[in-house]
Design a protein around this motif. Structure first.
Motif: not given
Length: 190
Positions: A27-32, A49-54, A72-75
């Motif tokens: 959830a913390t990662a989803c919020n970020a 995914h391309q924007l935020a994965y790394h 990433i899928y969840s968000v």
């Protein structure tokens, strides 16, 4: 229509704490990520995914690469439901791109799993946790076991309620005669 299967996990107190810890970090990662999605206007799964994965991988190394893909899928899924659904009072059509609400994932939000993070075989489950893989016995009816192997799983989530943790499977219905996807009534088992 899709078929649903719910299986209550028989967890030890330690396993419950481990799964709740996974929910909190997820959830913390989803919020970020939700902050980035709203501010950039990007919520397509591939573009997000391309924007935020790394950067997210560096920020949340404990999640591992595949679980981060599930974040990433969840968000992406939540953004599409809230921002793009024509019936949403919070969507782009109603509010415009400058006034979109920020999505907030609670500590008990569903955790999405996939074939890399959850395996079910012969009445047993092996699932990812922050502390390594956890193993559970799954009380499955023969039809459910068959569906898990051959039923075209669309989504797997881990949820929790006052009675404990549950695995939720969403299947595409397969018409055996035509061997194609076909609508079927939803069913739930506990």
């Amino acid at each position: 229509m899709n078929i649903r299967l719910r299986i209550r996990l028989q967890t030890t107190p330690l396993q419950s704490r481990q799964l709740q810890a996974l929910q909190r970090v997820f959830a913390t990662a989803c919020n970020a990520l939700a902050i980035q999605a709203r501010s950039s206007g990007i919520w397509s799964r591939v573009a997000l995914h391309q924007l935020a994965y790394h950067p997210m991988r560096a920020q949340f190394p404990e999640l591992g690469s595949q679980m981060l893909c599930n974040v990433i899928y969840s968000v992406s899924r939540a953004c599409k439901l809230v921002y793009q659904n024509p019936h949403s009072p919070f969507g782009l059509r109603v509010r415009g791109p400058q006034n979109l609400p920020l999505l907030q994932f609670s500590d008990d939000a569903p955790v999405y799993f996939d074939r890399h993070t959850l395996n079910v075989r012969d009445g047993h489950a092996s699932m990812y946790s922050l502390d390594g893989r956890l193993r559970f016995n799954l009380p499955l009816a023969p039809d459910d076991e068959h569906r898990l192997r051959h039923g075209g799983i669309r989504e797997i989530t881990l949820t929790r309620d006052e009675a404990g943790m549950m695995l939720n499977f969403l299947f595409a219905h397969v018409d055996a005669e035509a061997d194609t996807l076909a609508p079927a009534p939803a069913s739930q088992r506990r």
